[in-house]
Design a protein around this motif. Structure first.
Motif, short mmCIF file in Angstrom:
data_model
loop_
_atom_site.label_atom_id
_atom_site.label_comp_id
_atom_site.label_asym_id
_atom_site.label_seq_id
_atom_site.Cartn_x
_atom_site.Cartn_y
_atom_site.Cartn_z
N ALA A 1 0.83 -1.21 0.00
CA ALA A 1 0.00 0.00 0.00
C ALA A 1 0.87 1.26 0.00
O ALA A 1 0.55 2.24 -0.67
N ALA A 2 1.97 1.22 0.74
CA ALA A 2 2.87 2.37 0.79
C ALA A 2 3.51 2.62 -0.57
O ALA A 2 3.58 3.77 -1.05
N ILE A 3 3.97 1.56 -1.21
CA ILE A 3 4.59 1.70 -2.53
C ILE A 3 3.58 2.21 -3.55
O ILE A 3 3.88 3.09 -4.36
N ALA A 4 2.37 1.69 -3.49
CA ALA A 4 1.33 2.14 -4.42
C ALA A 4 1.04 3.63 -4.21
O ALA A 4 0.88 4.38 -5.18
N TRP A 5 1.00 4.08 -2.95
CA TRP A 5 0.74 5.49 -2.67
C TRP A 5 1.88 6.35 -3.20
O TRP A 5 1.64 7.38 -3.84
N LEU A 6 3.12 5.95 -2.95
CA LEU A 6 4.27 6.72 -3.42
C LEU A 6 4.29 6.80 -4.96
O LEU A 6 4.62 7.85 -5.51
N GLU A 7 3.95 5.71 -5.62
CA GLU A 7 3.90 5.73 -7.09
C GLU A 7 2.79 6.64 -7.60
O GLU A 7 2.96 7.31 -8.62
N ALA A 8 1.67 6.69 -6.90
CA ALA A 8 0.54 7.52 -7.33
C ALA A 8 0.72 9.00 -6.98
O ALA A 8 0.06 9.85 -7.57
N HIS A 9 1.60 9.30 -6.03
CA HIS A 9 1.80 10.68 -5.55
C HIS A 9 3.29 11.04 -5.54
O HIS A 9 3.83 11.44 -4.50
N PRO A 10 3.98 10.93 -6.65
CA PRO A 10 5.44 11.10 -6.64
C PRO A 10 5.92 12.48 -6.20
O PRO A 10 7.02 12.60 -5.64
N ASP A 11 5.14 13.51 -6.41
CA ASP A 11 5.59 14.87 -6.09
C ASP A 11 4.79 15.52 -4.97
O ASP A 11 5.00 16.70 -4.66
N ASP A 12 3.91 14.77 -4.32
CA ASP A 12 3.01 15.35 -3.33
C ASP A 12 3.59 15.41 -1.92
O ASP A 12 3.00 16.03 -1.05
N TRP A 13 4.67 14.74 -1.66
CA TRP A 13 5.20 14.66 -0.30
C TRP A 13 6.62 15.23 -0.22
O TRP A 13 7.33 15.28 -1.20
N GLN A 14 6.98 15.64 1.01
CA GLN A 14 8.33 16.13 1.28
C GLN A 14 9.08 15.20 2.23
O GLN A 14 10.29 15.12 2.19
N LEU A 15 8.34 14.54 3.12
CA LEU A 15 8.95 13.66 4.12
C LEU A 15 8.15 12.37 4.18
O LEU A 15 6.92 12.39 4.28
N ALA A 16 8.85 11.24 4.12
CA ALA A 16 8.24 9.93 4.35
C ALA A 16 8.91 9.32 5.57
O ALA A 16 10.14 9.19 5.61
N VAL A 17 8.11 8.98 6.55
CA VAL A 17 8.60 8.32 7.77
C VAL A 17 8.14 6.88 7.69
O VAL A 17 6.93 6.61 7.62
N VAL A 18 9.09 5.95 7.71
CA VAL A 18 8.79 4.55 7.40
C VAL A 18 9.25 3.64 8.53
O VAL A 18 10.43 3.61 8.88
N ASP A 19 8.31 2.88 9.09
CA ASP A 19 8.63 1.84 10.06
C ASP A 19 9.23 0.66 9.30
O ASP A 19 8.77 0.32 8.21
N LEU A 20 10.26 0.05 9.84
CA LEU A 20 10.91 -1.07 9.14
C LEU A 20 10.14 -2.38 9.25
O LEU A 20 10.21 -3.22 8.37
N PHE A 21 9.39 -2.56 10.33
CA PHE A 21 8.65 -3.80 10.55
C PHE A 21 7.16 -3.53 10.37
O PHE A 21 6.55 -2.82 11.16
N LEU A 22 6.57 -4.10 9.31
CA LEU A 22 5.18 -3.83 8.96
C LEU A 22 4.35 -5.10 9.01
O LEU A 22 4.89 -6.21 9.02
N GLU A 23 3.02 -4.95 9.01
CA GLU A 23 2.14 -6.13 9.05
C GLU A 23 2.25 -6.95 7.77
O GLU A 23 1.98 -8.13 7.77
N GLN A 24 2.65 -6.33 6.67
CA GLN A 24 2.91 -7.04 5.42
C GLN A 24 4.14 -6.41 4.79
O GLN A 24 4.21 -5.20 4.65
N GLY A 25 5.10 -7.22 4.43
CA GLY A 25 6.33 -6.70 3.83
C GLY A 25 7.19 -6.01 4.88
O GLY A 25 7.04 -6.23 6.07
#
Length: 85
Positions: A39-63
């Motif tokens: 879901a995160a990758i899909a969002w980033l692909e759909a919104h390539p220029d909409d964000w300035q900061l992405a905060v990412v947890d390394l351990f997720l419920e999927q992937g």
């Protein structure tokens, strides 16, 4: 000026505490979030220029957050992708 922020975190408790804290402390404005790598990758692909900061947890419920951070290699010069934990 608000910092357009995308959060990748699967823990509801951490989301509930982190988001208001970042809004207050660094002026983050959350424009999206995801709890899974796909879901995160899909969002980033759909919104390539909409964000300035992405905060990412390394351990997720999927992937893992590593796959999300890998996707961030396509980010612009004014974008920062950082992992937590």
């Amino acid at each position: 000026m608000p910092l357009s922020t995308f959060l990748v975190e699967d823990s509801p408790l951490i989301r509930q505490t982190l988001m208001p804290a970042m809004e207050e402390l660094v002026g983050a404005q959350f424009i999206g979030s995801a709890t899974r790598e796909d879901a995160a990758i899909a969002w980033l692909e759909a919104h390539p220029d909409d964000w300035q900061l992405a905060v990412v947890d390394l351990f997720l419920e999927q992937g893992t957050g590593l796959g999300v951070v890998r996707q961030c290699r396509h980010r612009g010069k004014n974008q920062l992708c950082t992992s937590s934990r």
